[in-house]
Design an enzyme around this catalytic site. Structure first.
Site, mmCIF file in Angstrom:
data_model
loop_
_atom_site.group_PDB
_atom_site.id
_atom_site.type_symbol
_atom_site.label_atom_id
_atom_site.label_comp_id
_atom_site.label_asym_id
_atom_site.label_seq_id
_atom_site.Cartn_x
_atom_site.Cartn_y
_atom_site.Cartn_z
ATOM 1 N N SER A 92 0.959 -0.966 -0.033
ATOM 2 C CA SER A 92 -0.251 -0.150 0.041
ATOM 3 C C SER A 92 0.946 1.349 0.003
ATOM 4 O O SER A 92 1.603 1.741 -0.883
ATOM 5 C CB SER A 92 -0.624 -0.046 0.938
ATOM 6 O OG SER A 92 -1.793 1.068 1.454
ATOM 7 N N ASP A 236 -5.047 -3.279 -2.558
ATOM 8 C CA ASP A 236 -5.135 -3.213 -2.051
ATOM 9 C C ASP A 236 -4.501 -4.732 -1.434
ATOM 10 O O ASP A 236 -4.866 -5.523 -0.415
ATOM 11 C CB ASP A 236 -5.633 -2.519 -0.561
ATOM 12 C CG ASP A 236 -4.807 -1.657 0.022
ATOM 13 O OD1 ASP A 236 -3.202 -2.475 0.656
ATOM 14 O OD2 ASP A 236 -4.482 -0.754 0.118
#
Length: 762
Positions: A92, A236
């Site tokens: 991320s 993600d």
């Protein structure tokens, strides 16, 4: 040894004359033995140094949204300590910062990059107004809500953002390594983690397009749309592996420095918004996994960022400082990895030129859009030399159309040039329901319902129907086919109507000679067929035919039908436009230019006074930031009648503010709506605006005009202005459009006027 002894024995037998030779041979042997000993000693020292080589250091950066700013602080302290990072892995935000570091930037450079980034624009996937065509600018400044509409059902958007702002930014930043497809060959070997949203499996990204990998790893669900790589739909990586320690060890790391910026589980009192709930769901598994991963981390850095959220981007400097503090807390452990011999100072990356020579533009064939359409949006063709700014502008142009649910690109080497490989996925949604609200003093209140459909008849087309319900029913139907650099064409039909006390110039002056204002019911039905094209890549040039039905009547008149005009008009028109304002309502910069020429050829002539005539008009304005939040906008416009003045209904009529301009109606501070008129005019205006705090504006405006009949036939038009007016206003930018209130006055008038305008103008 035996050979040396024999040599000495033989020398003695030859007598004293051989002594120098003996001595020379002796010293040669001594030197040889010394060199041999030193080389063996040196070799043994090299072996010893090899046996105590510097350990390979891997850096693991977890995800955490804005909390990931702490990674920057950590990097800066590691560099200060002289640590050389040999491998880096992240998830991320950790993937974004790690990817930039791996591409060559040092900590200070990344700090500068993030401080200069507008994260409001990044999250909202800001599309500059300049990237929208004139049709798009008009439509995007009407609607407060846009929803997918299919099978008579209203949907919701897939995500808040496609992430194109971020994609463009990262593409420019990583230009030095744009041709690297194996992340092990980056200046620092790198990997990141994403999640296959269909299977829930972890996906290791260490090859391919670096920007696309960083985007996939940081595609927070519902905030950013998923990213497709090699047929996998990715989001993600924090969902499955927020701390890729095992993967970094597998690269060859002996020592792991890990930075953990993820949230702990929150109590119910803190779970008060959708973002926090989504983060909590993501963290349910990762926090439990972290317990064992912490034990495997050699140097564990845990910044104290409990008071910040994943979207606390406005607190970036404070979060970076927290990262520095946490790293200094374990500074002794870090320094133990460094000696005088292996102290490392990472140099600043020298960023490559942003000039790109595009040899080819490659993209798959599309069902609904032509290659000419795509190149027209990009605003450059194969064989062009462009900058990254030009590339960003072209991609923004494509994104602004909303015709593509996915846009990605990469630059492939082609000799000394680059090929642009475009991946475009057409938006499966072709129909949208749009809503808007507006109130002004002329049209009064209105609720706007819009239905927009793409590919109605032809490729590249869009059909849009506005229905306005309220005090005055109106509609606006548009059909437009855009063909890029080639000729585009369209059809438009619109109905405008209102009831208002207006100047008698909107009627036949002989009908009401003793009054200045007259109450009228005004109805204008206009149909246009037009063509247009982009001129020198900036100006919109076009023309066409127009049919207009005009009906004006007044209950205050004494004639039997109360009708002032009820005629059909046929005309031809041409125009040239340019608009680079960054905002229509509160521009900080840009230039606007518009010129129109319309010739009325024929009429059904209800008044029996029609003669062919033309109207020419032009407008220019520019906006500039003076300092901080203060801007100035200066404008001028003018118009005049050519030929006959037989139809007063098309005179230039000024007064009021905040309404949608039609025909030759225009704003003028200090005077009531549509209260002064003439067949020619010249006007100038200036507005000083200050944004007192975010999206809240106070402004002062002044305008001056000379207006009358045939004013340009003499020099009177350059005399002192006959009309002047001023306004003090407050404006608020909202989701439904600007909300404005203005107090207006004129030294020529005995009273002032207060105007309210709510929402986008339509």
């Amino acid at each position: 040894m035996r050979q040396i002894q024999l040599s000495i024995s033989n020398t003695r037998s030859k007598g004293f004359s051989s002594v120098p030779t003996i001595i020379g041979s002796f010293w040669s042997i001594i030197i040889f033995l010394t060199l041999l000993f030193n080389s063996q000693n040196s070799f043994s020292q090299e072996q010893k140094q090899d046996s105590v080589k510097r350990p390979k250091i891997g850096l693991v950066l977890s995800g955490g949204g804005a909390k990931g700013f702490a990674h920057i602080g950590v990097l800066k302290v590691l560099e200060e300590a002289g640590i050389k990072i040999d491998y880096i892995g992240g998830t991320s935000m950790g993937a974004v910062i790690g990817g930039l570091y791996a591409s060559g930037y040092n900590g200070s450079q990344i700090d500068s990059i993030f401080k200069q980034t507008n994260f409001d624009e990044l999250i909202n996937d800001y599309i500059p107004r300049s990237s929208k065509n004139f049709y798009g600018k008009k439509n995007d400044e009407l609607y407060a809500i846009v929803l997918p509409f299919s099978n008579f059902r209203v949907g919701i958007p897939e995500a808040l953002s496609k992430g194109m702002y971020n994609y463009n930014l990262l593409s420019s930043l990583t230009r030095n390594v744009r041709h690297v497809r194996d992340f092990n060959k980056l200046p620092t070997p790198f990997l990141c983690i994403a999640t296959n949203i269909e299977t829930g499996e972890e996906v290791l990204l260490n090859k391919g397009n670096l920007v696309q990998a960083m985007m996939a790893s940081s595609a927070f669900p519902s905030l950013f749309t998923p990213v497709e790589i090699d047929g996998n739909l990715l989001v993600d990586g924090g969902v499955v592996n927020n701390y890729p320690i095992k993967e970094v060890r597998n690269l060859g790391a002996d020592i792991i420095i890990g930075v953990d910026v993820q949230d702990d589980l929150l109590k119910r009192k803190n779970l008060k918004n959708a973002t926090r709930i989504l983060v909590q769901i993501t963290n349910l598994q990762s926090i439990d996994k972290m317990k064992s991963k912490i034990k495997d981390t050699d140097i564990y850095v845990k910044p104290d960022i409990r008071d910040f959220g994943v979207i606390s981007f406005d607190k970036g400097e404070e979060i970076i400082r927290k990262g520095e503090e946490a790293t200094f807390a374990v500074y002794e452990k870090i320094k133990s990895l460094v000696t005088e011999d292996n102290f490392y100072k990472k140099p600043k990356l020298k960023v490559a030129t942003d000039t790109i020579e595009i040899q080819k533009i490659n993209s798959d064939k599309l069902d609904n859009y032509t290659k000419e359409y795509i190149n027209g949006k990009l605003r450059f063709k194969p064989g062009s030399t462009i900058t990254y700014e030009d590339l960003k502008t072209g991609i923004n142009n494509l994104n602004a159309t909303q015709n593509f649910s996915t846009i990605s690109y990469c630059l492939q080497p082609n000799g000394k040039q680059d090929d642009l490989d475009l991946v475009l996925k057409e938006n499966p949604t072709q129909t949208y329901l749009k809503l808007g609200l507006h109130y002004d003093g002329l049209y009064k209140s209105g609720i706007l319902l819009n239905l927009t459909h793409k590919k109605t008849f032809l490729k590249n087309d869009v059909t849009s129907l506005d229905i306005i319900l309220g005090d005055n029913f109106r509609y606006d139907l548009n059909y437009y086919v855009e063909n890029g650099f080639n000729i585009s064409f369209g059809f438009r039909s619109r109905l405008n109507q209102f009831n208002r006390n207006v100047t008698t110039s909107i009627s036949n002056l002989s009908t009401a000679p003793n009054v200045n204002l007259i109450n009228v019911d005004f109805l204008d039905l206009t149909n246009q067929a037009y063509f247009q094209t982009i001129f020198v890549q900036k100006f919109l040039m076009g023309g066409g035919f127009e049919y207009k039905y005009l009906k004006i009547d007044s209950p205050t008149l004494s004639n039997a039908e109360n009708i002032i005009d009820k005629s059909n008009y046929l005309s031809v028109f041409g125009y040239l436009k340019y608009d680079s304002f960054d905002s229509k309502s509160f521009p900080n910069s840009g230039l606007y230019f518009s010129s129109d020429l319309q010739t009325y050829l024929a009429s059904s002539d209800y008044t029996n006074q029609f003669k062919p005539f033309s109207i020419a008009k032009a407008e220019v304005a520019f906006a500039k930031t003076l300092f901080r939040k203060a801007t100035v906008k200066i404008g001028a416009d003018a118009g005049f009648n050519i030929g006959s003045d037989s139809v007063p209904f098309f005179d230039f009529i000024l007064g009021g503010y905040g309404y949608n301009k039609v025909n030759n109606f225009n704003y003028f501070y200090g005077y009531d709506f549509l209260s002064i008129a003439g067949n020619s005019y010249i006007k100038s205006d200036i507005t000083l605006d200050y944004e007192i705090f975010k999206k809240n504006h106070v402004n002062f405006s002044a305008n001056f005009a000379n207006l009358g009949n045939d004013i340009f036939t003499t020099v009177d038009w350059i005399s002192m202005p006959k009309y002047s007016g001023y306004a003090l206003g407050y404006g608020l930018e909202t989701i439904i459009g600007p909300i404005e209130v203005k107090q207006s006055w004129s030294p020529e008038m005995s009273k002032s006027f207060t105007w309210f305008s709510i929402g986008f103008q339509f």
